[in-house]
Scaffold this active site. Structure first.
Site, PDB file in Angstrom:
ATOM      1  N   ASP A  34      47.480  72.527 127.997  1.00  0.00           N
ATOM      2  CA  ASP A  34      48.174  73.518 127.162  1.00  0.00           C
ATOM      3  C   ASP A  34      49.596  73.796 127.657  1.00  0.00           C
ATOM      4  O   ASP A  34      50.290  74.661 127.116  1.00  0.00           O
ATOM      5  CB  ASP A  34      47.372  74.834 127.117  1.00  0.00           C
ATOM      6  CG  ASP A  34      47.166  75.442 128.495  1.00  0.00           C
ATOM      7  OD1 ASP A  34      47.762  74.916 129.469  1.00  0.00           O
ATOM      8  OD2 ASP A  34      46.430  76.428 128.611  1.00  0.00           O
ATOM      9  N   GLY A  35      50.009  73.108 128.709  1.00  0.00           N
ATOM     10  CA  GLY A  35      51.390  73.261 129.182  1.00  0.00           C
ATOM     11  C   GLY A  35      51.546  74.182 130.380  1.00  0.00           C
ATOM     12  O   GLY A  35      52.613  74.230 130.986  1.00  0.00           O
ATOM     13  N   GLU A  36      50.498  74.917 130.721  1.00  0.00           N
ATOM     14  CA  GLU A  36      50.633  75.825 131.868  1.00  0.00           C
ATOM     15  C   GLU A  36      50.736  75.033 133.172  1.00  0.00           C
ATOM     16  O   GLU A  36      50.251  73.909 133.271  1.00  0.00           O
ATOM     17  CB  GLU A  36      49.426  76.780 131.927  1.00  0.00           C
ATOM     18  CG  GLU A  36      49.480  77.813 130.823  1.00  0.00           C
ATOM     19  CD  GLU A  36      48.309  78.785 130.844  1.00  0.00           C
ATOM     20  OE1 GLU A  36      47.474  78.720 131.769  1.00  0.00           O
ATOM     21  OE2 GLU A  36      48.231  79.605 129.917  1.00  0.00           O
ATOM     22  N   HIS A 127      77.258  81.814 134.429  1.00  0.00           N
ATOM     23  CA  HIS A 127      78.100  81.939 133.235  1.00  0.00           C
ATOM     24  C   HIS A 127      79.116  83.073 133.345  1.00  0.00           C
ATOM     25  O   HIS A 127      80.282  82.909 132.995  1.00  0.00           O
ATOM     26  CB  HIS A 127      77.208  82.139 132.013  1.00  0.00           C
ATOM     27  CG  HIS A 127      78.001  82.210 130.755  1.00  0.00           C
ATOM     28  ND1 HIS A 127      78.711  81.133 130.275  1.00  0.00           N
ATOM     29  CD2 HIS A 127      78.237  83.237 129.896  1.00  0.00           C
ATOM     30  CE1 HIS A 127      79.337  81.491 129.172  1.00  0.00           C
ATOM     31  NE2 HIS A 127      79.065  82.758 128.916  1.00  0.00           N
ATOM     32  N   ASP A 168      87.927  76.849 125.658  1.00  0.00           N
ATOM     33  CA  ASP A 168      88.187  78.195 125.137  1.00  0.00           C
ATOM     34  C   ASP A 168      88.937  78.982 126.208  1.00  0.00           C
ATOM     35  O   ASP A 168      89.058  78.543 127.359  1.00  0.00           O
ATOM     36  CB  ASP A 168      86.905  78.913 124.691  1.00  0.00           C
ATOM     37  CG  ASP A 168      85.860  79.000 125.781  1.00  0.00           C
ATOM     38  OD1 ASP A 168      86.227  79.326 126.922  1.00  0.00           O
ATOM     39  OD2 ASP A 168      84.673  78.749 125.493  1.00  0.00           O
ATOM     40  N   LYS A 191      89.112  78.902 120.337  1.00  0.00           N
ATOM     41  CA  LYS A 191      87.765  78.674 119.766  1.00  0.00           C
ATOM     42  C   LYS A 191      87.217  79.936 119.122  1.00  0.00           C
ATOM     43  O   LYS A 191      87.451  81.033 119.620  1.00  0.00           O
ATOM     44  CB  LYS A 191      86.854  78.234 120.914  1.00  0.00           C
ATOM     45  CG  LYS A 191      85.369  78.228 120.647  1.00  0.00           C
ATOM     46  CD  LYS A 191      84.601  77.689 121.858  1.00  0.00           C
ATOM     47  CE  LYS A 191      83.298  78.395 122.088  1.00  0.00           C
ATOM     48  NZ  LYS A 191      82.533  77.900 123.224  1.00  0.00           N
ATOM     49  N   ASP A 218      83.926  72.357 131.045  1.00  0.00           N
ATOM     50  CA  ASP A 218      83.223  73.554 130.581  1.00  0.00           C
ATOM     51  C   ASP A 218      82.070  73.832 131.545  1.00  0.00           C
ATOM     52  O   ASP A 218      81.613  72.928 132.249  1.00  0.00           O
ATOM     53  CB  ASP A 218      82.690  73.326 129.160  1.00  0.00           C
ATOM     54  CG  ASP A 218      82.559  74.639 128.392  1.00  0.00           C
ATOM     55  OD1 ASP A 218      82.711  75.715 129.007  1.00  0.00           O
ATOM     56  OD2 ASP A 218      82.285  74.581 127.175  1.00  0.00           O
TER      57      ASP A 218
HETATM   58  C1  R5P Z   1      80.610  79.351 126.189  1.00  0.00           C
HETATM   59  O1  R5P Z   1      81.227  80.366 126.421  1.00  0.00           O
HETATM   60  C2  R5P Z   1      80.325  78.344 127.243  1.00  0.00           C
HETATM   61  O2  R5P Z   1      81.369  78.255 128.169  1.00  0.00           O
HETATM   62  C3  R5P Z   1      80.045  76.962 126.656  1.00  0.00           C
HETATM   63  O3  R5P Z   1      81.200  76.518 125.977  1.00  0.00           O
HETATM   64  C4  R5P Z   1      78.911  77.011 125.693  1.00  0.00           C
HETATM   65  O4  R5P Z   1      77.833  77.689 126.257  1.00  0.00           O
HETATM   66  C5  R5P Z   1      78.477  75.616 125.286  1.00  0.00           C
HETATM   67  O5  R5P Z   1      77.395  75.716 124.417  1.00  0.00           O
HETATM   68  P1  R5P Z   1      77.205  74.702 123.217  1.00  0.00           P
HETATM   69  O6  R5P Z   1      77.118  73.310 123.806  1.00  0.00           O
HETATM   70  O7  R5P Z   1      75.911  75.121 122.578  1.00  0.00           O
HETATM   71  O8  R5P Z   1      78.368  74.851 122.295  1.00  0.00           O
END
Ligand code: R5P
Length: 296
Positions: A34-36, A127, A168, A191, A218
């Site tokens: 079941d994935g567990e 992030h 961005d 962006k 990124d």
């Molecule tokens: C956004 O602020 C992040 O720096 C990435 O650009 C973003 O998370 C990338 O996600 P996706 O590939 O879904 O566009």
């Protein structure tokens, strides 16, 4: 101090243990129908310090719960300290409310990790560093960067007429640091992301990249929406080549196929999330050096 390489970071855990000459406990794991997850540590646990290495890429919930199960077991067995190296920390992108009622999963998931018994979390290029460090819990939190290390690796490996582009405004600082290392110019794309549909669009760039070897960097590639649309708009400007570097490669391989299809020449990521399909920069040394300086 002993290392446990979690199911999602077996190779990285082994490398850290070997770099630091620290014992690696054998973790037996399998997945039920079941994935567990089934997890077993044969060695006795004592009042030592333990490092669990477990990235929390997809399937995030599974990797997160495996980490928490291991931590809770170590805690129950009276481990002195439990450090969690989570090279990619999941749920970190939902760190602020865009729509009323949105649950901030970044802060909440850190709480879950703490509740399982973890004393310190070490991650890489989270992030939003500010949100991570200021989240309310008693764990020690460390956000390491692998940017300079990775860009230096690229510089040594490839001789190019670089131009760095951030996809961005949020990544402009990383673009500046990278351009400084590569001794080249940099800029960023404007962006927009629709909060309802999640669709990404870009304004036409107002800078010249003709005959330049463009490096787009990124922190994450996930759906590829950002990278694919950025690649298209950059390639319209006739650069000599386009290399895309992502610290955390969450995307499935068909996204990398699409990037190649639109004309991206090289796709590189680090191994915070293992992927055999693309070139990866090994960041085990960054984690090993940190553990040595901080905990040994
Ligand atoms: C956004 O602020 C992040 O720096 C990435 O650009 C973003 O998370 C990338 O996600 P996706 O590939 O879904 O566009």
């Amino acid at each position: 101090m002993k290392i446990i390489a979690g199911p999602s970071s077996q190779e990285l855990g082994k490398k850290i243990s070997s770099n630091l000459n620290l014992p690696l406990l054998s973790l037996n794991f399998k997945h039920f129908y079941d994935g567990e997850s089934y997890l077993r540590i044969d060695e006795d646990i004592n009042d030592d310090e333990y490092i669990i290495v477990q990235s929390t890429h997809p399937p995030q919930e599974k990797h997160l719960i495996e980490l928490m199960l291991i931590a809770a077991y170590l805690k129950e067995k009276k481990a002195d300290k439990i450090h969690a190296i989570i090279p990619y920390l999941c749920y970190a992108r939902a760190d602020k409310q865009h729509l009323k009622g949105e649950i901030l999963s970044h802060q909440k998931s850190l709480k879950f990790i703490e509740t399982s018994g973890v004393d310190s979390v070490i991650t890489i290029n989270v992030h939003n560093r500010e949100a991570f460090l200021s989240s309310e819990n008693d764990m020690e939190k460390y956000d390491l960067t692998c940017l300079e290390y990775s860009i230096n690796q690229l510089k040594q490996k490839y001789e190019k007429k670089w131009f760095v582009i951030a996809p961005d405004e949020g990544r402009i600082n990383e673009a500046r640091i990278s351009a400084n290392i590569l001794n080249c110019d940099f800029n960023y794309l404007k962006k927009k992301r629709d909060p309802h549909t999640n669709l990404v669009s870009f304004e036409q760039p107002d800078f010249d990249i003709t005959n330049k070897d463009v490096l787009v960097l990124d922190d994450i590639i996930s759906s590829g929406g950002t990278a694919i649309n950025a690649a298209k708009i950059i390639l319209e400007q006739n650069p000599a080549s386009l290399l895309m570097f992502f610290i955390h490669s969450l995307a499935k391989n068909d996204v990398f196929e699409k990037l190649k299809y639109v004309g991206v020449n090289q796709i590189i990521s680090t191994n915070t999330i293992p992927n055999n399909y693309i070139e990866q920069i090994d960041i085990a040394l960054i984690l090993s050096n940190f553990v040595e300086e901080k905990f040994l």
